[in-house]
Design a protein around this motif. Structure first.
Motif, PDB file in Angstrom:
ATOM      1  N   PHE A  63       0.807  -1.222   0.000  1.00  0.00           N
ATOM      2  CA  PHE A  63       0.000   0.000   0.000  1.00  0.00           C
ATOM      3  C   PHE A  63       0.844   1.277   0.000  1.00  0.00           C
ATOM      4  N   PHE A  64       2.166   1.152   0.088  1.00  0.00           N
ATOM      5  CA  PHE A  64       3.010   2.348   0.091  1.00  0.00           C
ATOM      6  C   PHE A  64       2.850   3.184  -1.181  1.00  0.00           C
ATOM      7  N   PRO A  65       2.896   2.579  -2.378  1.00  0.00           N
ATOM      8  CA  PRO A  65       2.708   3.391  -3.594  1.00  0.00           C
ATOM      9  C   PRO A  65       1.334   4.068  -3.643  1.00  0.00           C
ATOM     10  N   VAL A  66       0.292   3.382  -3.158  1.00  0.00           N
ATOM     11  CA  VAL A  66      -1.048   3.971  -3.149  1.00  0.00           C
ATOM     12  C   VAL A  66      -1.083   5.176  -2.209  1.00  0.00           C
ATOM     13  N   LEU A  67      -0.421   5.053  -1.063  1.00  0.00           N
ATOM     14  CA  LEU A  67      -0.343   6.170  -0.129  1.00  0.00           C
ATOM     15  C   LEU A  67       0.392   7.345  -0.758  1.00  0.00           C
ATOM     16  N   LEU A  68       1.443   7.056  -1.516  1.00  0.00           N
ATOM     17  CA  LEU A  68       2.174   8.124  -2.218  1.00  0.00           C
ATOM     18  C   LEU A  68       1.255   8.879  -3.171  1.00  0.00           C
ATOM     19  N   LEU A  69       0.456   8.139  -3.932  1.00  0.00           N
ATOM     20  CA  LEU A  69      -0.480   8.780  -4.863  1.00  0.00           C
ATOM     21  C   LEU A  69      -1.457   9.672  -4.111  1.00  0.00           C
ATOM     22  N   GLY A  87      -7.757  12.550  -0.408  1.00  0.00           N
ATOM     23  CA  GLY A  87      -7.926  12.165   0.988  1.00  0.00           C
ATOM     24  C   GLY A  87      -8.470  10.756   1.131  1.00  0.00           C
ATOM     25  N   LEU A  88      -9.398  10.378   0.259  1.00  0.00           N
ATOM     26  CA  LEU A  88      -9.939   9.015   0.297  1.00  0.00           C
ATOM     27  C   LEU A  88      -8.898   7.989  -0.119  1.00  0.00           C
ATOM     28  N   VAL A  89      -8.047   8.356  -1.088  1.00  0.00           N
ATOM     29  CA  VAL A  89      -6.968   7.448  -1.502  1.00  0.00           C
ATOM     30  C   VAL A  89      -6.007   7.228  -0.339  1.00  0.00           C
ATOM     31  N   CYS A  90      -5.684   8.305   0.377  1.00  0.00           N
ATOM     32  CA  CYS A  90      -4.840   8.179   1.578  1.00  0.00           C
ATOM     33  C   CYS A  90      -5.504   7.270   2.608  1.00  0.00           C
ATOM     34  N   ALA A  91      -6.806   7.450   2.798  1.00  0.00           N
ATOM     35  CA  ALA A  91      -7.538   6.654   3.782  1.00  0.00           C
ATOM     36  C   ALA A  91      -7.556   5.175   3.393  1.00  0.00           C
ATOM     37  N   PHE A  92      -7.774   4.906   2.115  1.00  0.00           N
ATOM     38  CA  PHE A  92      -7.792   3.520   1.641  1.00  0.00           C
ATOM     39  C   PHE A  92      -6.447   2.844   1.892  1.00  0.00           C
ATOM     40  N   SER A  93      -5.352   3.534   1.523  1.00  0.00           N
ATOM     41  CA  SER A  93      -4.028   2.942   1.696  1.00  0.00           C
ATOM     42  C   SER A  93      -3.671   2.809   3.174  1.00  0.00           C
ATOM     43  N   ALA A  94      -4.021   3.828   3.963  1.00  0.00           N
ATOM     44  CA  ALA A  94      -3.730   3.771   5.404  1.00  0.00           C
ATOM     45  C   ALA A  94      -4.495   2.630   6.067  1.00  0.00           C
ATOM     46  N   ALA A  95      -5.761   2.431   5.666  1.00  0.00           N
ATOM     47  CA  ALA A  95      -6.545   1.315   6.213  1.00  0.00           C
ATOM     48  C   ALA A  95      -5.909  -0.020   5.839  1.00  0.00           C
ATOM     49  N   SER A 100      -3.114  -4.672   7.865  1.00  0.00           N
ATOM     50  CA  SER A 100      -2.137  -5.678   7.449  1.00  0.00           C
ATOM     51  C   SER A 100      -1.076  -5.901   8.512  1.00  0.00           C
ATOM     52  N   HIS A 101      -0.570  -4.804   9.078  1.00  0.00           N
ATOM     53  CA  HIS A 101       0.549  -4.915  10.016  1.00  0.00           C
ATOM     54  C   HIS A 101       0.562  -3.687  10.916  1.00  0.00           C
ATOM     55  N   GLY A 138     -10.157  10.927   9.131  1.00  0.00           N
ATOM     56  CA  GLY A 138     -11.458  10.420   9.556  1.00  0.00           C
ATOM     57  C   GLY A 138     -11.844   9.131   8.866  1.00  0.00           C
ATOM     58  N   MET A 139     -11.650   9.073   7.552  1.00  0.00           N
ATOM     59  CA  MET A 139     -12.051   7.871   6.807  1.00  0.00           C
ATOM     60  C   MET A 139     -11.117   6.694   7.076  1.00  0.00           C
ATOM     61  N   THR A 140      -9.876   6.965   7.453  1.00  0.00           N
ATOM     62  CA  THR A 140      -8.993   5.862   7.849  1.00  0.00           C
ATOM     63  C   THR A 140      -9.572   5.143   9.051  1.00  0.00           C
ATOM     64  N   VAL A 141     -10.061   5.909  10.017  1.00  0.00           N
ATOM     65  CA  VAL A 141     -10.671   5.321  11.218  1.00  0.00           C
ATOM     66  C   VAL A 141     -11.950   4.582  10.850  1.00  0.00           C
ATOM     67  N   VAL A 142     -12.765   5.183   9.983  1.00  0.00           N
ATOM     68  CA  VAL A 142     -14.033   4.553   9.580  1.00  0.00           C
ATOM     69  C   VAL A 142     -13.781   3.238   8.851  1.00  0.00           C
ATOM     70  N   LEU A 143     -12.903   3.257   7.853  1.00  0.00           N
ATOM     71  CA  LEU A 143     -12.675   2.071   7.017  1.00  0.00           C
ATOM     72  C   LEU A 143     -12.005   0.936   7.780  1.00  0.00           C
ATOM     73  N   SER A 144     -11.230   1.263   8.812  1.00  0.00           N
ATOM     74  CA  SER A 144     -10.510   0.219   9.546  1.00  0.00           C
ATOM     75  C   SER A 144     -11.044   0.003  10.954  1.00  0.00           C
ATOM     76  N   SER A 145     -12.190   0.604  11.290  1.00  0.00           N
ATOM     77  CA  SER A 145     -12.723   0.466  12.651  1.00  0.00           C
ATOM     78  C   SER A 145     -13.102  -0.978  12.973  1.00  0.00           C
ATOM     79  N   PHE A 146     -13.455  -1.782  11.958  1.00  0.00           N
ATOM     80  CA  PHE A 146     -13.778  -3.190  12.186  1.00  0.00           C
ATOM     81  C   PHE A 146     -12.587  -3.934  12.781  1.00  0.00           C
ATOM     82  N   PHE A 147     -11.396  -3.412  12.556  1.00  0.00           N
ATOM     83  CA  PHE A 147     -10.179  -4.002  13.103  1.00  0.00           C
ATOM     84  C   PHE A 147      -9.668  -3.219  14.314  1.00  0.00           C
ATOM     85  N   LEU A 148      -9.735  -1.897  14.229  1.00  0.00           N
ATOM     86  CA  LEU A 148      -9.178  -1.050  15.274  1.00  0.00           C
ATOM     87  C   LEU A 148      -9.887  -1.236  16.616  1.00  0.00           C
TER      88      LEU A 148
END
Length: 491
Positions: A63-69, A87-95, A100-101, A138-148
């Motif tokens: 997900f590093f290249p996606v975060l770069l984009l 911002g959504l692309v950042c959230a997707f990659s951050a999630a 993952s790790h 905000g969306m990073t927390v939303v998209l990964s809250s099922f895990f967080l």
């Protein structure tokens, strides 16, 4: 074989996604191809994939290249190659990184912190930037809250070994696993197979690689030699925090960093949760790839030295392939058949060091006691029959002529619940504690009936899953709607 196929598939994904993203950002197939080759063949990434088998860590790297984009699109929305909704692309990659790790999440934050601070100053007057930054967080927390949410719940209430390590123990591990600065500059590293549970008990070949070092030098050399200043101001300005991130990240992997300082450890205890300082090589090497891509892009557009770009591209590509080829071919030559699983699992290292076992658990003693077969044990006067386990649910028939205990082959984590066919709730769950920490059933005298032990997911976890699901659906609807509008506009 399943792991091999999985690794092949994700290696293809890494190559293709890196090529597309870098090619889009820098508007150059050459830059995309070189970046994909150097990142895919990065020695540390190859070690994660093949020798250590660090699945979570190298999936996070995907997900590093996606975060770069996403970062480029948020900071430079007007730049050709940027995408809408950065911002959504950042959230997707951050999630993706978070789920993952977990440790890679901390590594990524450390790596991009200087760049983020610079971006906040550079775009301090941009409403769009602050809006997209808020959406990303905000969306990073939303998209990964099922895990967080479950992770944080167990982090607070679960008595895990990873949260009970003393600071001196963490310091000792970090000091022992830091490498000498010279190891970062090694050329043509052979890669050996590490036996199960011993991946960090010997020297693993860590290096930046000469191809990446040469890439990192491209932009500084061009900046020093060129006489023309066209369009280089922005690249040079963002290159400064990028270089700061790279230098800081690489220094963290070495003995030059004050891992053994008690004062530093007391003030920055959170850093020791990364366990092995060499893990910082992953994000540091990726940032070097970014710096190299900026250098090659600048060289291609330079009036004085632009004609050399194809030669530099070819030399770096060949050197990167040679280094990656030596690393992978030596691993194939040195690799031996693994031990049987039931033997390697008899140590705590067989489950990644046992960090997420309950404090004090000793797997070696458990296997020695005969739990390898996965059957419950009962005290005298208690008889267990028709035992069956499906997922996190266990069912059995229990008869007792006297008060006793049934010990189940499952760790005594929170949220297990028990029920019996009589519905009189005379049975209670407990734990063996000590070095076992296994789930137990306290059985009264004269009991007989069907018993079921189930893992009941807390209500808050289900709410978190619904939040994440709605977030993913919302993102999908947004992009599908915009794709439909683009098609209609093109027609």
């Amino acid at each position: 074989m399943a792991y091999r196929l999985f690794a092949i598939f994700l290696n293809i994904v890494v190559v293709w996604s890196t090529y597309l993203i870098f090619g889009r950002i820098f508007q150059s197939r050459q830059v995309g191809m070189l970046s994909a080759a150097l990142w895919t063949l990065c020695t540390y990434r190859l070690d994660d994939v093949y020798s250590r088998g660090a699945v979570g860590e190298w999936i996070a790297m995907l997900f590093f290249p996606v975060l770069l984009l996403g970062v480029v699109s948020v900071v430079f929305p007007e730049r050709r190659g940027s995408v809408k909704h950065g911002g959504l692309v950042c959230a997707f990659s951050a999630a993706g990184i978070v789920t993952s790790h977990v440790i890679s999440t901390e590594l990524t934050v450390i790596a991009i912190l200087p760049i983020l601070i610079w971006a906040m100053w550079y775009r301090r007057r941009s409403i769009y930037f602050w809006k997209q930054l808020g959406i990303a967080c905000g969306m990073t927390v939303v998209l990964s809250s099922f895990f967080l949410i479950p992770m944080l719940d167990y982090s607070i209430h679960g008595n895990f070994q990873v949260y009970n390590q003393s600071l001196p123990t963490q310091m000792e591990l970090a000091v022992r696993k830091a490498i000498e600065p010279g190891q970062l500059l090694t050329l043509f590293l052979p890669l050996s197979q590490m036996t199960e549970g011993h991946a960090f008990q010997g020297d693993i070949p860590y290096s930046i690689g000469w191809a990446l070092i040469a890439c990192a030098l491209l932009l500084p050399i061009i900046t020093l030699l060129t006489k023309s200043k066209e369009s280089s101001g922005r690249k040079c300005s963002i290159a400064v925090p990028l270089c700061v991130s790279i230098i800081f990240g690489l220094s963290m992997t070495t003995t030059l960093f004050p891992w053994g300082s008690r004062k530093f450890a007391a003030a920055c205890k959170f850093l020791y949760s990364i366990q092995f300082p060499t893990r910082m090589l992953g994000p540091a090497c990726f940032l070097i790839v970014v710096l190299g891509a900026m250098g090659l892009s600048t060289l291609r557009g330079n009036e004085q030295f632009g004609r050399l770009s194809s030669l530099v591209f070819s030399l770096l590509l060949v050197l990167g392939c040679l280094e990656g080829g030596v690393t992978t071919s030596t691993f194939m030559y040195n690799a031996k058949e693994e031990q049987a699983v039931d033997v390697s699992l008899a140590t705590s290292s067989g489950v990644a060091g046992g960090e997420y076992l309950i404090k004090g658990t000793d797997l070696g003693s458990l296997f020695a006691e005969g739990f390898k077969a996965g059957n419950p044990k009962a005290t005298e006067g208690v008889h267990v029959s028709r035992y069956e386990k499906r997922g996190t649910s266990m069912s059995m028939y229990i008869e007792s002529s006297q008060k006793g205990t049934v010990t189940l082959p499952a760790f005594a984590y929170d949220n297990y619940r028990i029920s019996d066919s009589g519905g009189d709730e005379t049975l209670n769950l407990g734990s063996t504690q000590g070095t076992e920490n296994l789930l137990t059933i306290q059985v009264p005298k004269g009991f007989s009936g069907e018993v079921q032990v189930r893992y009941r997911v807390p209500f808050v976890w289900r709410v978190a899953e619904i939040i994440s699901l709605l977030g993913w659906i919302g993102c999908g609807v947004l992009y599908a709607n915009e794709a439909r509008l683009r098609r209609r506009k093109s027609i």
